[in-house]
Design an enzyme around this catalytic site. Sequence first.
Site, PDB file in Angstrom:
ATOM      1  N   HIS A  75      -8.965   4.342  -1.368  1.00 44.90           N
ATOM      2  CA  HIS A  75      -7.612   3.792  -1.238  1.00 44.90           C
ATOM      3  C   HIS A  75      -7.274   2.904  -2.433  1.00 44.90           C
ATOM      4  O   HIS A  75      -7.209   1.680  -2.310  1.00 44.90           O
ATOM      5  CB  HIS A  75      -7.529   3.021   0.095  1.00 44.90           C
ATOM      6  CG  HIS A  75      -6.197   2.414   0.385  1.00 44.90           C
ATOM      7  ND1 HIS A  75      -5.008   2.916  -0.097  1.00 44.90           N
ATOM      8  CD2 HIS A  75      -5.854   1.332   1.153  1.00 44.90           C
ATOM      9  CE1 HIS A  75      -4.004   2.171   0.340  1.00 44.90           C
ATOM     10  NE2 HIS A  75      -4.496   1.204   1.084  1.00 44.90           N
ATOM     11  N   CYS A 126       0.823  -1.217   0.000  1.00 45.74           N
ATOM     12  CA  CYS A 126       0.000   0.000   0.000  1.00 45.74           C
ATOM     13  C   CYS A 126       0.854   1.263   0.000  1.00 45.74           C
ATOM     14  O   CYS A 126       0.310   2.369  -0.115  1.00 45.74           O
ATOM     15  CB  CYS A 126      -0.942   0.007   1.195  1.00 45.74           C
ATOM     16  SG  CYS A 126      -2.117  -1.356   1.155  1.00 45.74           S
TER      17      CYS A 126
HETATM   18  N1  COA Z   1     -16.950   2.575   4.421  1.00 42.48           N
HETATM   19  C1  COA Z   1     -18.225   3.032   4.448  1.00 42.48           C
HETATM   20  N2  COA Z   1     -19.190   2.578   3.598  1.00 42.48           N
HETATM   21  C2  COA Z   1     -18.836   1.651   2.706  1.00 42.48           C
HETATM   22  C3  COA Z   1     -17.531   1.137   2.619  1.00 42.48           C
HETATM   23  C4  COA Z   1     -16.564   1.633   3.519  1.00 42.48           C
HETATM   24  N3  COA Z   1     -15.307   1.191   3.504  1.00 42.48           N
HETATM   25  N4  COA Z   1     -17.483   0.225   1.636  1.00 42.48           N
HETATM   26  C5  COA Z   1     -18.710   0.162   1.104  1.00 42.48           C
HETATM   27  N5  COA Z   1     -19.525   1.024   1.753  1.00 42.48           N
HETATM   28  C6  COA Z   1     -20.977   1.236   1.521  1.00 42.48           C
HETATM   29  C7  COA Z   1     -21.301   1.352   0.035  1.00 42.48           C
HETATM   30  O1  COA Z   1     -21.281   2.697  -0.388  1.00 42.48           O
HETATM   31  C8  COA Z   1     -22.707   0.758   0.002  1.00 42.48           C
HETATM   32  O2  COA Z   1     -23.624   1.735   0.476  1.00 42.48           O
HETATM   33  P1  COA Z   1     -25.169   1.743  -0.011  1.00 42.48           P
HETATM   34  O3  COA Z   1     -25.725   0.386   0.301  1.00 42.48           O
HETATM   35  O4  COA Z   1     -25.819   2.838   0.807  1.00 42.48           O
HETATM   36  O5  COA Z   1     -25.111   2.025  -1.483  1.00 42.48           O
HETATM   37  C9  COA Z   1     -22.651  -0.344   1.067  1.00 42.48           C
HETATM   38  O6  COA Z   1     -21.597   0.049   1.964  1.00 42.48           O
HETATM   39  C10 COA Z   1     -22.384  -1.715   0.516  1.00 42.48           C
HETATM   40  O7  COA Z   1     -21.262  -1.648  -0.374  1.00 42.48           O
HETATM   41  P2  COA Z   1     -20.400  -2.948  -0.701  1.00 42.48           P
HETATM   42  O8  COA Z   1     -19.389  -2.586  -1.719  1.00 42.48           O
HETATM   43  O9  COA Z   1     -21.342  -4.078  -1.014  1.00 42.48           O
HETATM   44  O10 COA Z   1     -19.688  -3.233   0.694  1.00 42.48           O
HETATM   45  P3  COA Z   1     -18.915  -4.521   1.126  1.00 42.48           P
HETATM   46  O11 COA Z   1     -19.501  -4.994   2.399  1.00 42.48           O
HETATM   47  O12 COA Z   1     -18.794  -5.490  -0.006  1.00 42.48           O
HETATM   48  O13 COA Z   1     -17.438  -3.967   1.391  1.00 42.48           O
HETATM   49  C11 COA Z   1     -15.707  -3.559   2.949  1.00 42.48           C
HETATM   50  C12 COA Z   1     -17.135  -3.215   2.514  1.00 42.48           C
HETATM   51  C13 COA Z   1     -15.390  -2.730   4.175  1.00 42.48           C
HETATM   52  C14 COA Z   1     -15.606  -5.058   3.327  1.00 42.48           C
HETATM   53  C15 COA Z   1     -14.730  -3.262   1.766  1.00 42.48           C
HETATM   54  O14 COA Z   1     -14.812  -1.882   1.472  1.00 42.48           O
HETATM   55  C16 COA Z   1     -13.284  -3.625   2.108  1.00 42.48           C
HETATM   56  O15 COA Z   1     -12.891  -4.780   1.980  1.00 42.48           O
HETATM   57  N6  COA Z   1     -12.461  -2.644   2.537  1.00 42.48           N
HETATM   58  C17 COA Z   1     -11.070  -2.888   2.908  1.00 42.48           C
HETATM   59  C18 COA Z   1     -10.161  -2.829   1.703  1.00 42.48           C
HETATM   60  C19 COA Z   1      -8.748  -3.153   2.075  1.00 42.48           C
HETATM   61  O16 COA Z   1      -8.459  -4.138   2.757  1.00 42.48           O
HETATM   62  N7  COA Z   1      -7.806  -2.326   1.633  1.00 42.48           N
HETATM   63  C20 COA Z   1      -6.413  -2.495   1.950  1.00 42.48           C
HETATM   64  C21 COA Z   1      -6.137  -1.856   3.239  1.00 42.48           C
HETATM   65  S1  COA Z   1      -4.503  -2.191   3.817  1.00 42.48           S
END
Ligand code: COA
Length: 404
Positions: free
Chosen positions: A352, A92
């Site tokens: 990110h 990252c």
């Molecule tokens: N924060 C806030 N809201 C989020 C979000 C986040 N990180 N990610 C998605 N949403 C919202 C979307 O806008 C959507 O909203 P809506 O229903 O009102 O339209 C809803 O949540 C569902 O979106 P979806 O894409 O289906 O969410 P998800 O549950 O599949 O994914 C996470 C959410 C947190 C699991 C995903 O963003 C993730 O894996 N993040 C971490 C990524 C990572 O590891 N990066 C490297 C870091 S070192």
Amino acid sequence: MSLRDQFGKDILLTGWGHSRFGKLTDDTLESLIVQVAGEAIRNSGLDPRDIDEIYLGQFNSGMQPLGFTSSLALQLSADLANVPATRTENACASGSAAFQQGAKAVLAGTARNVLVIGAEKMTDAGADVVGAALLGASYEMAGKASTTGFTGLFAEVARHYDKRYGADIAGPGFEAGLGDVLGSIAAKNHRNGMDNPYAQMHRDFGEEFCRTISEKNPMVAEPLRRTDCSPVSDGAAAVVISTSAGGGATAPVRLAGFGHANDFFPAERRDPTEFAATRASWERALGMAGVGIEDLDFAEVHDCFTIAELVMYEAMGLTPRGEGPRAIKEGWVHKDGRLPVNVSGGLKAKGHPVGATGVSQHVIAAMQLSGTAGDMQLPGARRGAVQNMGGVGIANYVSVLEAV
Ligand code: COA
């Protein structure tokens, strides 16, 4: 002694470009790279034929069937033919790896003008592919065994933190202790992201929503809820680094100091709540700039998860260890606090796109210091820091930038 005194020359950021972050279905990795590279060169007042070297920060790691991307920026102009181009990968922190390599080339005098780009296209792949690719940055067995992706690894840090310091965290307004502190960090960054036109999420969720587990804010990995995580994103950013101002549209910004330190993998560390190499990168950068944390007007830090921002307050020396919660509880890191942190919305709201993040942080800081940050602008910002990390505090980069 400052970088300028030490090396006898200025290292300047003279032009930059930034795409929107988010799910960018109409863009490809190439179109994003070409867009931001063009903006950065144009804004620096240079011409593509003035660019001596290119560094591209990109993680990739199987999220798309595309390797060998270092030459993509050459598609911008025939005048970039034969320019040496290299891709850097440090999880990252790939974007900051590119930035520091570019700065070193200018410092060494082997290049006058370096184009640094960070880019990533993550949303084309399914969540399982992205999750597995990101876990490649964990290397160790703990990571391979995680069923909750990278969130699981940072959740473990949060659980260790809570076990060690949790008893002292709960207090008026923060009755749930660590959960409320992390929720407040998320709410702050989402609120800040409202002012960032490049941000993926323009949603001011508020304290209550971010602190509460609900259908719309489920637990991802105890104790991290969805709002404690950065989203999955596409995007790119670019900056031109030079020894002299190219006569561009905006005032150049000086690199005052930089630091980089790598750590062992977490399983080999004595204390999972101590980000020792992250602290070392801060000390190196501040030391090279000849300033202390109290001399900064703002910081853009790597809040891939809210717990990462919390431990950063301690690693950067804003608070002693175990006292990071004070920084958010007492409002020090709010936009009007003593050290505003993540005025851009951070990774949390801005998004990110892994390889783009470090370069984006430098661009946002340069906007602040040249007075061109629009609605994000902090009045009178003269010096700021950027911190970017790969893995759980494994590859750590800090830059100190100042207005010229
Ligand atoms: N924060 C806030 N809201 C989020 C979000 C986040 N990180 N990610 C998605 N949403 C919202 C979307 O806008 C959507 O909203 P809506 O229903 O009102 O339209 C809803 O949540 C569902 O979106 P979806 O894409 O289906 O969410 P998800 O549950 O599949 O994914 C996470 C959410 C947190 C699991 C995903 O963003 C993730 O894996 N993040 C971490 C990524 C990572 O590891 N990066 C490297 C870091 S070192």
